[in-house]
Every structure is written in structure tokens, then in C-alpha cells.
Motif scaffolding. Structure first.
Motif, PDB file in Angstrom:
ATOM      1  N   THR A  51      -8.287  -7.128   5.224  1.00 39.97           N
ATOM      2  CA  THR A  51      -7.223  -7.958   4.669  1.00 39.97           C
ATOM      3  C   THR A  51      -6.012  -8.083   5.585  1.00 39.97           C
ATOM      4  O   THR A  51      -5.130  -8.875   5.322  1.00 39.97           O
TER       5      THR A  51
ATOM      6  N   LYS B  10       1.513  -4.713  -4.809  1.00 38.71           N
ATOM      7  CA  LYS B  10       0.872  -5.883  -5.418  1.00 38.71           C
ATOM      8  C   LYS B  10      -0.372  -6.321  -4.660  1.00 38.71           C
ATOM      9  O   LYS B  10      -1.364  -6.709  -5.258  1.00 38.71           O
ATOM     10  N   ASP B  11      -0.305  -6.263  -3.310  1.00 38.08           N
ATOM     11  CA  ASP B  11      -1.429  -6.785  -2.529  1.00 38.08           C
ATOM     12  C   ASP B  11      -1.957  -5.834  -1.454  1.00 38.08           C
ATOM     13  O   ASP B  11      -2.917  -6.156  -0.763  1.00 38.08           O
ATOM     14  N   GLY B  12      -1.337  -4.666  -1.283  1.00 37.52           N
ATOM     15  CA  GLY B  12      -1.822  -3.686  -0.317  1.00 37.52           C
ATOM     16  C   GLY B  12      -1.387  -3.936   1.113  1.00 37.52           C
ATOM     17  O   GLY B  12      -1.765  -3.187   2.014  1.00 37.52           O
ATOM     18  N   SER B  13      -0.595  -4.975   1.340  1.00 33.12           N
ATOM     19  CA  SER B  13      -0.128  -5.243   2.705  1.00 33.12           C
ATOM     20  C   SER B  13       0.849  -4.152   3.138  1.00 33.12           C
ATOM     21  O   SER B  13       1.376  -3.396   2.321  1.00 33.12           O
TER      22      SER B  13
ATOM     23  N   ASP C 114       2.759  -2.451   0.032  1.00 34.35           N
ATOM     24  CA  ASP C 114       3.105  -3.367  -1.051  1.00 34.35           C
ATOM     25  C   ASP C 114       2.142  -3.097  -2.201  1.00 34.35           C
ATOM     26  O   ASP C 114       0.927  -3.235  -2.055  1.00 34.35           O
TER      27      ASP C 114
ATOM     28  N   SER D 298      -6.061  -2.907   7.166  1.00 33.43           N
ATOM     29  CA  SER D 298      -6.158  -2.755   5.718  1.00 33.43           C
ATOM     30  C   SER D 298      -7.412  -3.466   5.216  1.00 33.43           C
ATOM     31  O   SER D 298      -7.845  -4.471   5.791  1.00 33.43           O
TER      32      SER D 298
ATOM     33  N   LYS E 298      -5.576   1.994  -6.274  1.00 32.50           N
ATOM     34  CA  LYS E 298      -6.091   0.641  -6.052  1.00 32.50           C
ATOM     35  C   LYS E 298      -7.294   0.698  -5.098  1.00 32.50           C
ATOM     36  O   LYS E 298      -7.445   1.650  -4.343  1.00 32.50           O
TER      37      LYS E 298
ATOM     38  N   THR F 194      -9.853  -4.188   1.349  1.00 33.29           N
ATOM     39  CA  THR F 194     -10.198  -3.963  -0.048  1.00 33.29           C
ATOM     40  C   THR F 194     -11.664  -3.559  -0.041  1.00 33.29           C
ATOM     41  O   THR F 194     -12.392  -3.844   0.918  1.00 33.29           O
TER      42      THR F 194
ATOM     43  N   TRP G 108      -7.964  -0.034  -2.160  1.00 31.89           N
ATOM     44  CA  TRP G 108      -7.452  -0.334  -0.825  1.00 31.89           C
ATOM     45  C   TRP G 108      -7.752   0.833   0.096  1.00 31.89           C
ATOM     46  O   TRP G 108      -7.633   1.999  -0.286  1.00 31.89           O
TER      47      TRP G 108
END
Length: 177
Positions: free
Chosen positions: A71, A120-123, A118, A59, A44, A61, A46
């Protein structure tokens, strides 16, 4: 990561001319943050880095032109963490080959902090704080098969080995080199 001027820059590679291309975009952090080590998610867009000053993991993007968007910022250690050394510094940083876990070496409390990514969102979510027995942990590496994390301890002159489980958690193997 340039801890000297608190910036993060994404250089491009010109493979034909075999040269680095200066970044078009530079992310400027607040003075004194000291961004240190960085990792990229393997699939991803990220990007993550730790710091030497505040115990946070950041983090981002990014786009192919090097543009970064912050993010999140996640505490590496709990607020009530006991210090073994007087300074809290993040000294090593690796991501698993599948991009599910980040291992952050934190000097002071002398821990390997395991962060779950995560997908899905990189958290990030802290899932473990594994104590390091050696003194002044300084760097780390995952074995090529991802089954072991090796932590170099500069102060005690040893490398400490941890087994990496499928769920990202670590346990000491008892081996020191």
C-alpha cells in the motif's frame, strides 16, 4: 522477510498439529531490496517492513490466508540526511503496543526514525529523526510498559535508553548500559 531472495511470506500456524504451514502467497520485491525486519499492527490488518538497501519502509494490508497487498513505500530519512557511517541500513524495527508509532533504527546517519501510523488507512508519516550517540546501532526493543526504547549499539558495546512520550516522540535519558 527474506532478504536473501527479496520476498515477504506469511506463514500460517496450525495450532492443532503445532506446525507452520507454508505460505500460499509470496510477495516478490525487486532484486536487491533486502527486506529486513517486520511488524504487525496490533489491531488492523496492516503489516510493515524495512530494508537494508534503500532506506524505505513498506506498508501492506493482508488477509488471513496470507495474501499481501503493498500500500505504500515511505522514506525513513530525509534526502539531505548526513551520514556518520558509509552505509545506510535499517537495523531494528518495533511498533508501539497501541499501533500508533513505529521506531526504525537506521545505521549510517545513526538515527531512530519515528513514524506515525495513520489509524484510518495505515499510511506512515515521519515525525522525528532522533540521533543515536552510540556506534553501529543494530537492534531495539520497547520496554513492556512502552515508556522506553532501548537501542543496542554493536560498535560501542552499549545500550542507549530513550524516553517515549505520549505523542510518540523520543528524548535521550542520558542512560547507557
Amino acid at each position: 522477510c527474506d532478504k536473501g531472495n527479496d520476498t515477504v511470506s506469511m506463514y500460517m500456524l496450525d495450532t492443532e498439529r503445532r506446525k507452520l504451514i507454508r505460505p500460499k502467497h509470496i510477495h516478490q520485491h525487486l532484486p536487491g531490496l533486502l527486506p529486513r525486519y517486520c511488524v504487525f499492527h496490533p489491531e488492523k490488518p496492516w503489516f510493515y517492513h524495512n530494508t537494508e538497501s534503500n532506506g524505505l519502509v513498506y506498508s501492506f494490508t493482508y488477509q488471513e490466508d496470507g495474501q499481501l497487498w503493498e500500500t505504500g513505500a515511505y522514506p525513513a530519512v530525509p534526502a539531505d540526511c548526513k551520514m556518520q557511517e558509509r552505509i545506510l541500513e535499517q537495523q531494528g524495527f518495533v511498533i508501539s503496543r497501541d499501533g500508533r508509532y513505529i521506531y526504525d533504527i537506521v545505521r549510517g546517519p545513526n538515527l531512530v526514525v519515528v513514524l506515525e501510523v495513520d489509524q484510518k488507512d495505515g499510511s506512515l508519516k515521519r515525525i522525528q529523526c532522533q540521533p543515536i550517540v552510540g556506534k553501529w546501532p543494530r537492534g531495539c526493543a520497547l520496554s513492556p510498559d512502552g515508556r522506553f526504547l532501548l537501542v543496542c549499539c554493536l560498535g560501542s558495546g552499549e545500550v542507549v535508553e530513550f524516553a517515549v512520550h505520549a505523542d510518540g516522540y523520543l528524548c535521550e535519558t542520558g542512560k547507557r548500559y
